[in-house]
Design a protein around this motif. Structure first.
Motif, PDB file in Angstrom:
ATOM      1  N   SER A  17     -19.288  73.597-119.471  1.00  0.00           N
ATOM      2  CA  SER A  17     -20.099  74.259-118.448  1.00  0.00           C
ATOM      3  C   SER A  17     -20.368  75.710-118.821  1.00  0.00           C
ATOM      4  O   SER A  17     -21.413  76.265-118.490  1.00  0.00           O
ATOM      5  CB  SER A  17     -19.456  74.158-117.070  1.00  0.00           C
ATOM      6  N   LYS A  18     -19.454  76.329-119.551  1.00  0.00           N
ATOM      7  CA  LYS A  18     -19.675  77.696-120.033  1.00  0.00           C
ATOM      8  C   LYS A  18     -20.745  77.725-121.116  1.00  0.00           C
ATOM      9  O   LYS A  18     -21.374  78.747-121.344  1.00  0.00           O
ATOM     10  CB  LYS A  18     -18.379  78.293-120.579  1.00  0.00           C
ATOM     11  N   ALA A  19     -20.950  76.609-121.777  1.00  0.00           N
ATOM     12  CA  ALA A  19     -21.941  76.520-122.856  1.00  0.00           C
ATOM     13  C   ALA A  19     -23.345  76.245-122.333  1.00  0.00           C
ATOM     14  O   ALA A  19     -24.270  76.076-123.112  1.00  0.00           O
ATOM     15  CB  ALA A  19     -21.526  75.433-123.840  1.00  0.00           C
ATOM     16  N   ARG A  20     -23.534  76.222-121.030  1.00  0.00           N
ATOM     17  CA  ARG A  20     -24.842  75.886-120.456  1.00  0.00           C
ATOM     18  C   ARG A  20     -25.958  76.782-120.956  1.00  0.00           C
ATOM     19  O   ARG A  20     -27.058  76.311-121.216  1.00  0.00           O
ATOM     20  CB  ARG A  20     -24.782  75.943-118.933  1.00  0.00           C
ATOM     21  N   THR A  21     -25.697  78.067-121.105  1.00  0.00           N
ATOM     22  CA  THR A  21     -26.732  78.980-121.594  1.00  0.00           C
ATOM     23  C   THR A  21     -27.132  78.611-123.009  1.00  0.00           C
ATOM     24  O   THR A  21     -28.312  78.535-123.336  1.00  0.00           O
ATOM     25  CB  THR A  21     -26.238  80.437-121.547  1.00  0.00           C
ATOM     26  N   TRP A  22     -26.153  78.352-123.858  1.00  0.00           N
ATOM     27  CA  TRP A  22     -26.427  77.957-125.240  1.00  0.00           C
ATOM     28  C   TRP A  22     -27.225  76.663-125.259  1.00  0.00           C
ATOM     29  O   TRP A  22     -28.191  76.527-126.011  1.00  0.00           O
ATOM     30  CB  TRP A  22     -25.110  77.784-126.002  1.00  0.00           C
ATOM     31  N   VAL A  23     -26.830  75.719-124.414  1.00  0.00           N
ATOM     32  CA  VAL A  23     -27.520  74.430-124.349  1.00  0.00           C
ATOM     33  C   VAL A  23     -28.969  74.618-123.915  1.00  0.00           C
ATOM     34  O   VAL A  23     -29.885  74.048-124.497  1.00  0.00           O
ATOM     35  CB  VAL A  23     -26.770  73.461-123.400  1.00  0.00           C
ATOM     36  N   SER A  24     -29.193  75.445-122.903  1.00  0.00           N
ATOM     37  CA  SER A  24     -30.561  75.626-122.401  1.00  0.00           C
ATOM     38  C   SER A  24     -31.466  76.297-123.427  1.00  0.00           C
ATOM     39  O   SER A  24     -32.674  76.101-123.419  1.00  0.00           O
ATOM     40  CB  SER A  24     -30.552  76.408-121.092  1.00  0.00           C
ATOM     41  N   GLY A  65     -16.398  58.539-122.015  1.00  0.00           N
ATOM     42  CA  GLY A  65     -16.250  58.692-120.579  1.00  0.00           C
ATOM     43  C   GLY A  65     -16.381  60.138-120.131  1.00  0.00           C
ATOM     44  O   GLY A  65     -16.242  60.453-118.962  1.00  0.00           O
ATOM     45  N   LEU A  66     -16.616  61.019-121.087  1.00  0.00           N
ATOM     46  CA  LEU A  66     -16.836  62.442-120.818  1.00  0.00           C
ATOM     47  C   LEU A  66     -18.257  62.800-121.244  1.00  0.00           C
ATOM     48  O   LEU A  66     -18.826  62.173-122.135  1.00  0.00           O
ATOM     49  CB  LEU A  66     -15.836  63.307-121.586  1.00  0.00           C
ATOM     50  N   LEU A  67     -18.799  63.809-120.619  1.00  0.00           N
ATOM     51  CA  LEU A  67     -20.188  64.210-120.877  1.00  0.00           C
ATOM     52  C   LEU A  67     -20.443  64.574-122.337  1.00  0.00           C
ATOM     53  O   LEU A  67     -19.625  65.235-122.967  1.00  0.00           O
ATOM     54  CB  LEU A  67     -20.536  65.420-120.018  1.00  0.00           C
ATOM     55  N   CYS A  68     -21.589  64.157-122.825  1.00  0.00           N
ATOM     56  CA  CYS A  68     -22.060  64.615-124.137  1.00  0.00           C
ATOM     57  C   CYS A  68     -22.920  65.867-123.911  1.00  0.00           C
ATOM     58  O   CYS A  68     -23.268  66.194-122.779  1.00  0.00           O
ATOM     59  CB  CYS A  68     -22.874  63.522-124.821  1.00  0.00           C
ATOM     60  N   ALA A  71     -26.185  65.180-121.934  1.00  0.00           N
ATOM     61  CA  ALA A  71     -25.977  65.038-120.499  1.00  0.00           C
ATOM     62  C   ALA A  71     -25.743  66.404-119.865  1.00  0.00           C
ATOM     63  O   ALA A  71     -26.218  66.679-118.769  1.00  0.00           O
ATOM     64  CB  ALA A  71     -24.796  64.107-120.219  1.00  0.00           C
ATOM     65  N   VAL A  72     -25.027  67.263-120.570  1.00  0.00           N
ATOM     66  CA  VAL A  72     -24.812  68.639-120.094  1.00  0.00           C
ATOM     67  C   VAL A  72     -26.151  69.350-119.941  1.00  0.00           C
ATOM     68  O   VAL A  72     -26.385  70.043-118.949  1.00  0.00           O
ATOM     69  CB  VAL A  72     -23.884  69.417-121.053  1.00  0.00           C
ATOM     70  N   ALA A  73     -27.035  69.148-120.897  1.00  0.00           N
ATOM     71  CA  ALA A  73     -28.359  69.768-120.822  1.00  0.00           C
ATOM     72  C   ALA A  73     -29.099  69.287-119.580  1.00  0.00           C
ATOM     73  O   ALA A  73     -29.720  70.079-118.867  1.00  0.00           O
ATOM     74  CB  ALA A  73     -29.165  69.454-122.078  1.00  0.00           C
ATOM     75  N   PHE A  74     -29.027  67.996-119.291  1.00  0.00           N
ATOM     76  CA  PHE A  74     -29.685  67.439-118.119  1.00  0.00           C
ATOM     77  C   PHE A  74     -29.076  68.011-116.833  1.00  0.00           C
ATOM     78  O   PHE A  74     -29.785  68.470-115.943  1.00  0.00           O
ATOM     79  CB  PHE A  74     -29.554  65.917-118.138  1.00  0.00           C
ATOM     80  N   THR A  78     -30.775  70.391-113.860  1.00  0.00           N
ATOM     81  CA  THR A  78     -30.882  70.079-112.434  1.00  0.00           C
ATOM     82  C   THR A  78     -30.229  71.141-111.559  1.00  0.00           C
ATOM     83  O   THR A  78     -30.481  71.189-110.363  1.00  0.00           O
ATOM     84  CB  THR A  78     -30.225  68.722-112.098  1.00  0.00           C
ATOM     85  N   GLY A  79     -29.365  71.963-112.143  1.00  0.00           N
ATOM     86  CA  GLY A  79     -28.667  72.989-111.369  1.00  0.00           C
ATOM     87  C   GLY A  79     -27.432  72.471-110.658  1.00  0.00           C
ATOM     88  O   GLY A  79     -26.827  73.157-109.848  1.00  0.00           O
ATOM     89  N   GLU A  80     -27.041  71.259-110.958  1.00  0.00           N
ATOM     90  CA  GLU A  80     -25.848  70.643-110.359  1.00  0.00           C
ATOM     91  C   GLU A  80     -24.601  71.455-110.705  1.00  0.00           C
ATOM     92  O   GLU A  80     -24.474  71.947-111.827  1.00  0.00           O
ATOM     93  CB  GLU A  80     -25.693  69.211-110.879  1.00  0.00           C
ATOM     94  N   THR A  81     -23.684  71.579-109.763  1.00  0.00           N
ATOM     95  CA  THR A  81     -22.449  72.330-110.015  1.00  0.00           C
ATOM     96  C   THR A  81     -21.211  71.453-109.985  1.00  0.00           C
ATOM     97  O   THR A  81     -20.155  71.880-110.425  1.00  0.00           O
ATOM     98  CB  THR A  81     -22.279  73.467-108.982  1.00  0.00           C
ATOM     99  N   ASN A  82     -21.318  70.236-109.492  1.00  0.00           N
ATOM    100  CA  ASN A  82     -20.166  69.337-109.439  1.00  0.00           C
ATOM    101  C   ASN A  82     -20.167  68.421-110.662  1.00  0.00           C
ATOM    102  O   ASN A  82     -20.682  67.314-110.628  1.00  0.00           O
ATOM    103  CB  ASN A  82     -20.185  68.505-108.149  1.00  0.00           C
ATOM    104  N   TRP A  83     -19.570  68.897-111.718  1.00  0.00           N
ATOM    105  CA  TRP A  83     -19.526  68.156-112.987  1.00  0.00           C
ATOM    106  C   TRP A  83     -18.553  66.988-112.917  1.00  0.00           C
ATOM    107  O   TRP A  83     -18.698  66.018-113.648  1.00  0.00           O
ATOM    108  CB  TRP A  83     -19.123  69.095-114.114  1.00  0.00           C
ATOM    109  N   ASP A  84     -17.555  67.067-112.039  1.00  0.00           N
ATOM    110  CA  ASP A  84     -16.521  66.036-111.941  1.00  0.00           C
ATOM    111  C   ASP A  84     -17.081  64.641-111.704  1.00  0.00           C
ATOM    112  O   ASP A  84     -16.555  63.663-112.204  1.00  0.00           O
ATOM    113  CB  ASP A  84     -15.550  66.349-110.797  1.00  0.00           C
ATOM    114  N   LYS A  85     -18.151  64.548-110.928  1.00  0.00           N
ATOM    115  CA  LYS A  85     -18.662  63.221-110.571  1.00  0.00           C
ATOM    116  C   LYS A  85     -19.297  62.474-111.737  1.00  0.00           C
ATOM    117  O   LYS A  85     -19.603  61.301-111.624  1.00  0.00           O
ATOM    118  CB  LYS A  85     -19.629  63.319-109.394  1.00  0.00           C
ATOM    119  N   TYR A  86     -19.455  63.135-112.865  1.00  0.00           N
ATOM    120  CA  TYR A  86     -20.056  62.493-114.035  1.00  0.00           C
ATOM    121  C   TYR A  86     -19.018  62.062-115.069  1.00  0.00           C
ATOM    122  O   TYR A  86     -19.360  61.607-116.146  1.00  0.00           O
ATOM    123  CB  TYR A  86     -21.070  63.434-114.682  1.00  0.00           C
TER     124      TYR A  86
END
Length: 96
Positions: A17-24, A65-68, A71-74, A78-86
């Motif tokens: 989640s900290k890598a979101r800027t790099w991903v975007s 079973g963990l995000l790739c 998926a993190v980019a997606f 979307t601006g989702e903040t609850n990563w646990d549900k994925y």
């Protein structure tokens, strides 16, 4: 233990989640529907992500079973903040 996820899964989600800027910056997300996107990389590769189905054409999400990263980019898109549900339920404290 805090939260619903096992500590290693929780730490993994914090890291990505900290890598979101790099991903975007490095990945372009093209929405095909509410649940489906195409994620393009600067290296001219692309992957399809189905969010509700927890699937990516790279297959990492299904296997681990963990995000790739796609998926993190997606999810970041979307601006989702609850990563646990994925995350697969096997990574919850209830299951360990």
């Amino acid at each position: 233990m805090e939260g619903a996820l096992a500590p290693n899964a929780s730490e993994y989600l914090k890291t990505i989640s900290k890598a979101r800027t790099w991903v975007s910056i490095n990945y372009q997300v093209i929405r095909r529907s509410d649940n489906r996107v195409e994620v393009n990389c600067r290296k001219k590769k692309r992957w399809e992500v189905l969010l509700d189905n927890k699937k990516c054409s790279c297959r990492v999400w299904q296997v681990k079973g963990l995000l790739c990263v796609y998926a993190v980019a997606f999810i970041a898109f979307t601006g989702e903040t609850n990563w646990d549900k994925y995350v697969d339920p096997c990574f919850t404290i209830e299951k360990i």
